[in-house]
Design an enzyme around this catalytic site. Sequence first.
Site, PDB file in Angstrom:
ATOM      1  N   ARG A 124      60.478  34.148  29.673  1.00 12.68           N
ATOM      2  CA  ARG A 124      59.582  33.417  30.577  1.00 12.68           C
ATOM      3  C   ARG A 124      59.431  33.949  31.802  1.00 12.68           C
ATOM      4  NH1 ARG A 124      60.619  28.962  33.231  1.00 12.68           N
ATOM      5  NH2 ARG A 124      61.749  28.012  31.449  1.00 12.68           N
ATOM      6  N   TYR A 167      34.070  35.593  40.953  1.00 13.08           N
ATOM      7  CA  TYR A 167      33.988  35.203  39.181  1.00 13.08           C
ATOM      8  C   TYR A 167      34.101  33.663  38.982  1.00 13.08           C
ATOM      9  CZ  TYR A 167      35.917  35.093  34.514  1.00 13.08           C
ATOM     10  OH  TYR A 167      36.010  34.857  33.123  1.00 13.08           O
ATOM     11  N   ASP A 216      40.159  40.747  44.369  1.00 17.08           N
ATOM     12  CA  ASP A 216      40.148  41.032  42.890  1.00 17.08           C
ATOM     13  C   ASP A 216      39.411  42.400  42.594  1.00 17.08           C
ATOM     14  OD1 ASP A 216      39.171  40.837  40.071  1.00 17.08           O
ATOM     15  OD2 ASP A 216      38.697  38.798  40.109  1.00 17.08           O
ATOM     16  N   LYS A 258      39.989  43.158  30.781  1.00 19.79           N
ATOM     17  CA  LYS A 258      38.773  44.082  31.054  1.00 19.79           C
ATOM     18  C   LYS A 258      39.252  45.393  30.948  1.00 19.79           C
ATOM     19  CE  LYS A 258      37.061  40.152  31.696  1.00 19.79           C
ATOM     20  NZ  LYS A 258      37.000  39.295  32.983  1.00 19.79           N
TER      21      LYS A 258
HETATM   22  C1  LIG Z   1      37.293  38.101  33.397  1.00 24.17           C
HETATM   23  C2  LIG Z   1      37.475  38.308  34.942  1.00 24.17           C
HETATM   24  C3  LIG Z   1      38.466  37.135  35.560  1.00 24.17           C
HETATM   25  C4  LIG Z   1      39.349  36.485  34.641  1.00 24.17           C
HETATM   26  O1  LIG Z   1      40.165  36.973  33.658  1.00 24.17           O
HETATM   27  P1  LIG Z   1      40.774  36.597  32.222  1.00 24.17           P
HETATM   28  O2  LIG Z   1      41.733  37.517  31.668  1.00 24.17           O
HETATM   29  O3  LIG Z   1      39.233  36.269  31.450  1.00 24.17           O
HETATM   30  O4  LIG Z   1      41.530  35.166  32.807  1.00 24.17           O
HETATM   31  C5  LIG Z   1      38.685  37.324  36.766  1.00 24.17           C
HETATM   32  N1  LIG Z   1      37.987  38.043  37.373  1.00 24.17           N
HETATM   33  C6  LIG Z   1      36.991  38.955  37.134  1.00 24.17           C
HETATM   34  C7  LIG Z   1      36.365  39.940  37.941  1.00 24.17           C
HETATM   35  C8  LIG Z   1      36.774  38.956  35.654  1.00 24.17           C
HETATM   36  O5  LIG Z   1      35.692  39.775  35.285  1.00 24.17           O
END
Ligand SMILES: *Cc1c(COP(=O)(O)O)cnc(C)c1O
Length: 407
Positions: A62, A115, A187, A212
């Site tokens: 963990r 997001y 982000d 992504k």
């Molecule tokens: C998809 C996404 C998230 C969240 O990510 P997950 O892996 O689905 O939890 C956060 N910020 C952006 C810009 C995203 O496209």
Amino acid sequence: MTNSSNKNDSWGTRTIWGGEEEYFFQGATQVPIVHSVSFGYEDIDSWHDVALGKQKGHIYGRNSNPTVEVFEEKVRNLEGAEAATSFSTGMAAISNTLFSLLSPGDRVVSVKDTYGGTNKIFLEFLPRFQVDVTLCDTTDHEELEKEIARGCNVVYLETPTNPTLKVLDLKRLIDAAHDAGAIVIVDNTFATPINQTPLTLGADLVLHSATKYLGGHADALGGIICGTAKLINIIDHFREINGSTLHPMAAYMLLRGMKTLYLRIKQQNESAMKIARFLESHPLVEAVYYPGLESNEGHDIARKQMRGFGGILSFSLKGGMDAVRMFLPRLKYAHLAANLGAVETVAAPPRTSSHVECSEEERAAMGIPEGLVRYSVGIEDTDDLIQDLEGALVDLNIKTDHASDSV
Ligand SMILES: *Cc1c(COP(=O)(O)O)cnc(C)c1O
């Protein structure tokens, strides 16, 4: 999280060798997937030293894992950070970061277009812990500067935004945040470190949904945050206790995907630019949202802070949602799904994906037209994608004419 840095190498080289300069267990050239939950010690004193962080090593899955550590090291290298820690998902990276850094009475300044999940944390969860959140109009830099100057602990930024690809001036907002003594979190999921490195513009922390572009194959969930060792230690400690650990199998798949990150992004940048120009000139397309277009509001800022404009664009069709309903299933080379950043092209209307929880009025207030399509360009041949779009629009033309004839 070693600190071997080859920052001077070029991007393609760093995506391959970052974190993987040495042979692994028994000379393995590829990262082993270490599924072991715990790590044994014959010598009680070294066990104790590892537990206290005086000696490198792992104790319990963990907290840390050798495969996961290589993934963290590769992204740390690309973002040019001191340290990095990873999570089971992008949302885990975002929520763990906010909850580990904020306390009751603190204040966050951010934008309306973050997001969807991040927006829920801001509006639904942080207020329950007496954290005040102010969300400004996304491209209103003056309002943002004013709210930041009123005093805040965290400035949370995302650029380009989802789904209308708005661009924030990172340097300008980071400077404002630091004048106010706030920590800046960015982000960087849409841009990836290949196109944009917020830490070099002064940001304190940069995070990703690795689900992504970093992974790139839509087959593994993950999240990561990079920044100063001091901040990462706080966040990493919270993550250990909270338990939102990245699985070693997912870490391996993300690492494997990342080896082609530079090639994929280069191709996706180029394709998206050509597709944006094609769509901009099409009579059935109402508007195209892509920071690479000279006509785009954020183009000048994007040129200043990005090395490429990214693989995601969105566009609205004349005929609104009715047109979208006919158009999307006609695309041969696109998954109609909620993810993005994959090797396959993915298309989705925000009203069934990222902004499904908003009302039509809320979407309108966010500047999201009902007929909008978010199009995440894959690595297919660019001309095939353009032909695919063209074909789907031709069909649409006939259908819309029919529809309006029959009214
Ligand atoms: C998809 C996404 C998230 C969240 O990510 P997950 O892996 O689905 O939890 C956060 N910020 C952006 C810009 C995203 O496209």
